[in-house]
Every structure is written in C-alpha cells, then in structure tokens.
Design a protein around this motif. Sequence first.
Motif, mmCIF file in Angstrom:
data_model
loop_
_atom_site.group_PDB
_atom_site.id
_atom_site.type_symbol
_atom_site.label_atom_id
_atom_site.label_comp_id
_atom_site.label_asym_id
_atom_site.label_seq_id
_atom_site.Cartn_x
_atom_site.Cartn_y
_atom_site.Cartn_z
ATOM 1 N N THR A 368 0.833 -1.205 0.000
ATOM 2 C CA THR A 368 0.000 0.000 0.000
ATOM 3 C C THR A 368 0.868 1.257 0.000
ATOM 4 O O THR A 368 0.627 2.194 -0.769
ATOM 5 C CB THR A 368 -0.934 0.001 1.220
ATOM 6 O OG1 THR A 368 -1.781 -1.148 1.161
ATOM 7 C CG2 THR A 368 -1.794 1.256 1.247
ATOM 8 N N THR A 369 1.881 1.276 0.859
ATOM 9 C CA THR A 369 2.789 2.424 0.911
ATOM 10 C C THR A 369 3.503 2.615 -0.422
ATOM 11 O O THR A 369 3.626 3.742 -0.926
ATOM 12 C CB THR A 369 3.827 2.234 2.031
ATOM 13 O OG1 THR A 369 3.146 2.112 3.282
ATOM 14 C CG2 THR A 369 4.785 3.402 2.091
ATOM 15 N N SER A 370 3.971 1.523 -1.015
ATOM 16 C CA SER A 370 4.684 1.595 -2.292
ATOM 17 C C SER A 370 3.776 2.138 -3.392
ATOM 18 O O SER A 370 4.195 2.977 -4.205
ATOM 19 C CB SER A 370 5.210 0.213 -2.691
ATOM 20 O OG SER A 370 6.135 -0.266 -1.750
ATOM 21 N N ILE A 371 2.532 1.672 -3.421
ATOM 22 C CA ILE A 371 1.584 2.122 -4.451
ATOM 23 C C ILE A 371 1.297 3.609 -4.291
ATOM 24 O O ILE A 371 1.262 4.368 -5.281
ATOM 25 C CB ILE A 371 0.277 1.307 -4.381
ATOM 26 C CG1 ILE A 371 0.531 -0.168 -4.731
ATOM 27 C CG2 ILE A 371 -0.794 1.907 -5.288
ATOM 28 C CD1 ILE A 371 1.079 -0.398 -6.118
ATOM 29 N N ARG A 372 1.087 4.058 -3.066
ATOM 30 C CA ARG A 372 0.820 5.491 -2.835
ATOM 31 C C ARG A 372 2.014 6.347 -3.282
ATOM 32 O O ARG A 372 1.836 7.423 -3.866
ATOM 33 C CB ARG A 372 0.509 5.741 -1.359
ATOM 34 C CG ARG A 372 -0.887 5.273 -0.932
ATOM 35 C CD ARG A 372 -1.238 5.745 0.457
ATOM 36 N NE ARG A 372 -2.591 5.375 0.832
ATOM 37 C CZ ARG A 372 -3.682 6.059 0.471
ATOM 38 N NH1 ARG A 372 -3.561 7.164 -0.267
ATOM 39 N NH2 ARG A 372 -4.874 5.659 0.864
#
Length: 441
Positions: A368-372
């Motif tokens: 999730t952090t990487s996608i954001r």
Amino acid sequence: MDIKRVAIDAVNEVIVMTVVHMDYKGQVQKRLNEKMPLATVKGFRKGQVPMALVEKQYGKAIKIEEINKVVALALERYLASERLNMLGSPLPKFNDSFSWDNEELIFEYEIGLVPSFEINLDAPNSIIKYDIKADDKLIDEQVVRIQKQFGNAVPQETVAAGYELTGTFTNKENNINNTTTITLDIFKDKEVAAQFIGKKAGDVVTLNTKGLFEDDHQLMDFLKVAHEAVHGLDISVDFTIESVNAIEMAELNQELFNKLFGEGTIATLDELKAKIKEDAEAQFAQQSERKLMDDVVGFLIESTKFDLPKEFLVKWLQKNGKKELTIEEAEIEYLKSENGLRFQLIEGKALSQNNIQVNFEDLKAFTTTSIRQQMAQFGQLNPTPEEVEGIVARVLSNQEEVKRLSEQVVAEKMLQLFKEKAKPTTKEVTYDQFVKELYGE
C-alpha cells in the motif's frame, strides 16, 4: 533396503543406499507377468511366449526402471524423515565398478548441508547511517531547474552563453553514445565552453574528458560512463549539436505553484523551497537506506565466518541450470552467487533468532505504501482508499510480485533489526558529500 549417512565434514555428507533383490523383485515380476500377453518373439504366437524368453528380452530394462523407482522413493522418504537442512538437492555419485548384475546395488548421493554458525548483531562496527540534508545550493539549483522546465524554449541559430544545447556525446572505441541537454556552465574550464560559442546545429565540438567537469562523476550523467571508468578518464569525445535554445524562465507565481503541487498548496518562494527540501530529503532518505543496507550486508558477510560446501555447490550449479555448464563456468557462477547465499543464510538465522516473520498484513501494508508513493510520482497525490486497495489487490494476486515484495519486506525488517541491535553511527551530510562517501572518495 539399508540407508545411512556418511559424514565427510561438517557441511558435506554422502547418503549410501544398499538395494537387494527383495527390494524390487516383486514389482519386476509383476511387470513381466503384465508383459507376457503382449510380448512378440519370432516363432511364437502373441501371448504364447515362454516366461524365460520374455525375461531375456525385457527383464533388464524393467529391472532398471523398477530399481530407479524404488531408490527415488526411498531417498525422498529418507530426506523427509531426517529433516536435513540442505543446500541444493542430492547429486548422484557415479561409481565405475557399478553393475546392474550385482547382488547388492549401492547408490550414493552427495549432499551439501547448511553450516552451523553464530551471528552477533551487537558486535562493534564502523557502519554509518547518513542523514542527507538538502542545502541551499541544491535547493536554489532545483528552483532554477523548475523555472527552465516550465519556461519557454526559443530556438536559436547559434550558441551563446546561457543557452541550452541538445546533442550527442560519442566515442565509438569506448561505446559512448548518449544524447543529453547541457548548458555551457557545466564545464570546468571556461576555454572549453568558449569552443561552443557561435556554433550551430549540426556542428561538432571535440572535447577531452580529463578535467572536463568539476567532478569526474558527472561523466556518468552526461556520457553514461561506468563509475569504475570515470576517474582519470582521458579520451576524446565528440559533441554533435542537434538544437540550440534560449530559455525564457518561468515566473515564480501562483500559476506555476499550482501546476507543481496542486491548487493553493503553496503560495510563496519560501514555501516552494521548503517543499523542494522536504521532497528531496525524502528521496535522499531512500538512498541512505539503500547504502546502509549494502553496508550491513557487507559487514555481516565479513564478520560471520562459516564454511560452505563449495565443491558440492559448484557441481550442483554445473548440473542444475537451464543448460549444463562446464566446471569452469560453474566455478564462475558460484563466485557470483556466494556472497548472496551467505547473506541469505545469515538473514534467515537473524530473523529466526529474533522471532521475526513476514505475514500478509506486513506485505499488504508495504505494498500500500509503495503504491501510494508511485501514484504521487505521477501526480496522483490524493487517491481514494478504494483506488489504492484495488491496485494492491491486483498486485498481490500475482505470485511473482508477491515473491519480490516479500523479499523487500524481509530486507526492511532485517535493516530495522540491525539498527536496533548494532546502532550504526548517524552522520549528517549534504547530498554532494554523500555522493563522495558513496563512491569511497
């Protein structure tokens, strides 16, 4: 069947399997009985061939097939029951005196074992964690870069000071062929810059790389030369001018600020500089973490001593790749992969000793952090939770992606563990200082 392990040393063993007639004769006889109605031998009608002739014609091949099946199954069960911590898989050991006609058939398999070792994350170290700051020089350069990027390029006939030149650096002998955009102030010597004045598109300027820039590392950016080649590089390169432009700098106004960061996010030059500083230092933090991880890997490999079954692993690499290698090729592959294998073992032991595991929630949070972060790079600063969750779900449905991301999560946990245990020294530096530290200069 008798199976035993014979230790060669701490990381090498041989599994010895002794096969006798009773281990396979029942299955061989069953196969021969099944073969009789189908056997064809000249002089006999189908189905009427005597057992002796059937055995003579098919017996040895069937015997070999059945023995191989018995051995493979027994080896699989033995390895499972012994719960051996192996590297690679068993390799059959060939014996010139072996004969399928022997009463006792002995099969030997070499195995390589994971070594026993201890790690000490608390051991004294000289590792530095760099806290990279964006200084005023870097921030001011970035402001100018933004003004140029959003300014207007006005084509010009000839080169003058302050103009931008797009062209290609070439040197066939050294495989240099890189198209880039430059300004004349990049050159260390004003006499070099003067060679371009008055030139036009299509003209070629020949330059010497020695002392061309203030920092030899700039050869990596403008000529795409590898780091190991840049220091003292003394060759001639041609710069073929393709276009010449004067740049009308964009005004630092609200319209530009809105283009950069969204409506009303910033309103003054000071706020722009603060935002540049924040974004730059976030990127620098990632670079610092990568260097720290590289240094941790190197330190742990160097400080954690254990033997590997090298000879076995070389032979295993020789036989188990996409194509069979020569022993020399396998030696090279082993040397390439040795440190990676050592750290993999060290990492696994460190995580196990500290009861650290990767679960699905860890993986989901990391993804999730990487996608954001990726969406922010493309200007999507405020995606909805539903948008992010949809992308995360698609990513985690791909097994290759799950494997790749899991490795990153493990590396992140390992780095955090090292920070807590080993307490590396923190050192505040500018980005230019960090680059020099990065390359050991």
